[in-house]
Design a protein around this motif. Structure first.
Motif, mmCIF file in Angstrom:
data_model
loop_
_atom_site.group_PDB
_atom_site.id
_atom_site.type_symbol
_atom_site.label_atom_id
_atom_site.label_comp_id
_atom_site.label_asym_id
_atom_site.label_seq_id
_atom_site.Cartn_x
_atom_site.Cartn_y
_atom_site.Cartn_z
ATOM 1 N N VAL A 95 0.841 -1.202 0.000
ATOM 2 C CA VAL A 95 0.000 0.000 0.000
ATOM 3 C C VAL A 95 0.879 1.257 0.000
ATOM 4 C CG1 VAL A 95 -1.707 1.312 1.319
ATOM 5 C CG2 VAL A 95 -1.932 -1.171 1.090
ATOM 6 N N LEU A 96 1.971 1.204 0.755
ATOM 7 C CA LEU A 96 2.887 2.340 0.813
ATOM 8 C C LEU A 96 3.397 2.713 -0.571
ATOM 9 C CD1 LEU A 96 4.716 4.337 2.403
ATOM 10 C CD2 LEU A 96 6.396 2.492 2.538
ATOM 11 N N ASP A 117 -3.948 2.900 -9.511
ATOM 12 C CA ASP A 117 -3.251 2.512 -8.282
ATOM 13 C C ASP A 117 -4.150 2.627 -7.062
ATOM 14 O OD1 ASP A 117 -0.840 1.643 -9.280
ATOM 15 O OD2 ASP A 117 0.113 3.599 -9.183
ATOM 16 N N TYR A 118 -4.980 3.669 -6.996
ATOM 17 C CA TYR A 118 -5.904 3.775 -5.873
ATOM 18 C C TYR A 118 -6.899 2.616 -5.870
ATOM 19 C CZ TYR A 118 -4.233 8.447 -4.643
ATOM 20 O OH TYR A 118 -3.457 9.502 -4.234
ATOM 21 N N LEU A 124 -6.987 -3.754 -0.919
ATOM 22 C CA LEU A 124 -6.017 -4.226 0.057
ATOM 23 C C LEU A 124 -6.245 -3.695 1.476
ATOM 24 C CD1 LEU A 124 -2.813 -3.727 -2.141
ATOM 25 C CD2 LEU A 124 -3.894 -5.917 -1.586
ATOM 26 N N VAL A 125 -7.079 -2.678 1.620
ATOM 27 C CA VAL A 125 -7.234 -2.024 2.917
ATOM 28 C C VAL A 125 -8.672 -2.187 3.423
ATOM 29 C CG1 VAL A 125 -5.406 -0.357 2.468
ATOM 30 C CG2 VAL A 125 -7.763 0.208 1.834
ATOM 31 N N LYS A 126 -8.882 -1.814 4.685
ATOM 32 C CA LYS A 126 -10.221 -1.883 5.257
ATOM 33 C C LYS A 126 -10.366 -0.835 6.350
ATOM 34 C CE LYS A 126 -8.802 -5.636 8.375
ATOM 35 N NZ LYS A 126 -9.095 -7.028 8.809
ATOM 36 N N TYR A 133 -8.840 5.976 1.411
ATOM 37 C CA TYR A 133 -8.482 5.740 0.007
ATOM 38 C C TYR A 133 -9.685 5.835 -0.915
ATOM 39 C CZ TYR A 133 -3.671 4.831 1.108
ATOM 40 O OH TYR A 133 -2.367 5.000 1.502
ATOM 41 N N ASN A 134 -10.872 5.564 -0.409
ATOM 42 C CA ASN A 134 -12.063 5.822 -1.228
ATOM 43 C C ASN A 134 -12.210 7.318 -1.499
ATOM 44 O OD1 ASN A 134 -13.459 3.515 -2.152
ATOM 45 N ND2 ASN A 134 -14.161 3.050 -0.082
ATOM 46 N N VAL A 135 -11.895 8.149 -0.499
ATOM 47 C CA VAL A 135 -11.932 9.598 -0.711
ATOM 48 C C VAL A 135 -10.900 10.000 -1.755
ATOM 49 C CG1 VAL A 135 -11.460 11.842 0.347
ATOM 50 C CG2 VAL A 135 -12.863 10.164 1.565
#
Length: 315
Positions: A95-96, A117-118, A124-126, A133-135
């Motif tokens: 993610v980094l 990429d987003y 991968l995240v929650k 990341y949705n923002v």
């Protein structure tokens, strides 16, 4: 997000939790951090390369990130993006590194690549990171005028965080794009009353007044935003337009020149400066600015206005 400004890329780093053991046991890594803290970036780069070579395929994503960071500081942009590409071939789920590459693309207005990429990060995240990341994804989709995609993502965000200020601002921006100015004004006033120190909310409210041709009210909003942040290039370029509409040419050119000096990649500001020059019959200067706005991908973000201005005034 990062921004391309006066040939430099400034990095705003989202903090993550890392496995400290792998970092601390590598002497080359520690030397790189020490060199960087003393602004000896060349030596920091040499040390981080040694750290990566020593660890081989087990090198931490953080090592590659710092290499990228040092290359950016040395203005070696092609090597910087190549570093991220090579690292992501080895570590495709970092993610980094994905975030760093997305922000690099964003800085260069390569928004479609940033979106890709987003989207990878979203899988991968929650929890809170997913909202963040949705923002970011929705904001980038907005810049390529994928308004339907933005609306879908906003629905997901509001299910988890109905008071998210960035998402509410994006929703207001959607209302503006669909000419629903009353809804946008009502929403922005509500958010502003709850968050009076957020300059970007006041700027968007000013933009609503511009759309309604209420330029006195718009300038009042931009003035308030500039009290909070005197070097806000977006508030300055928007205030320049309202001053132009109120025939304050000197004030308009002063504002737009300062805006461009602060953010040279802002295609909207060049379009405004072109309009100001047109208003005083300086067609040559106007067309130069329209051409710059076009080169900076004005159409992708704002629509066809610059193309029409060039067609009608610069042929």
């Amino acid at each position: 997000m990062i921004k391309f400004l006066k040939n430099n890329i400034w990095i705003l780093i989202l903090l993550f939790c890392f496995n400290a053991m792998g970092q601390n046991n590598n002497e080359y890594y520690k030397k790189a951090i020490d060199y960087a803290s003393n602004e000896n970036i060349e030596e920091a780069l040499r040390s981080i390369n040694k750290a990566i070579n020593f660890e081989g395929t087990k090198a931490s994503p953080l090592f590659y990130f710092h290499k990228y960071e040092y290359l950016i500081k040395l203005k070696k942009f092609e090597l910087a993006i190549q570093t991220l590409n090579d690292a992501l071939y080895i570590l495709p789920n970092s993610v980094l590194l994905l975030n760093a590459r997305a922000e690099f693309f964003f800085a260069l207005k390569m928004y479609k690549k940033a979106v890709l990429d987003y989207q990878k990060i979203i899988a991968l995240v929650k929890d809170k990171e997913l909202i963040i990341y949705n923002v970011k994804l929705a904001s980038t989709k907005f810049l390529i005028r994928d308004f339907e995609g933005v609306a879908v993502i906003l629905q997901l965000i509001f299910k988890e965080d109905p008071s998210n200020i960035d998402a509410l601002n994006l929703l207001a921006s959607l209302y503006i794009e669909h000419s629903e100015y009353a809804k946008a004004e009502q929403l922005l006033n509500k958010v502003f009353n709850e968050h009076p120190s957020q300059a970007f909310i006041i700027v968007n409210l000013g933009f609503v007044y511009q759309k309604k041709e209420q330029h006195k009210e718009a300038i009042s909003c931009f003035n308030r935003a500039l009290i909070l942040n005197p070097d806000n290039p977006i508030a300055l370029s928007n205030r320049a337009y309202s001053k132009l509409r109120m025939s304050n040419i000197d004030g308009a050119i002063s504002d737009v020149n300062k805006s461009i000096d602060l953010l040279q990649s802002n295609s909207y500001a060049y379009m405004i400066r072109g309009k100001i020059y047109l208003s005083v019959n300086k067609s040559k200067e106007a067309c130069v600015n329209f051409a710059i706005a076009k080169k900076l991908n004005f159409s992708e973000q704002y629509g066809s206005e610059v193309n029409e201005l060039i067609k009608n005034n610069c042929q």
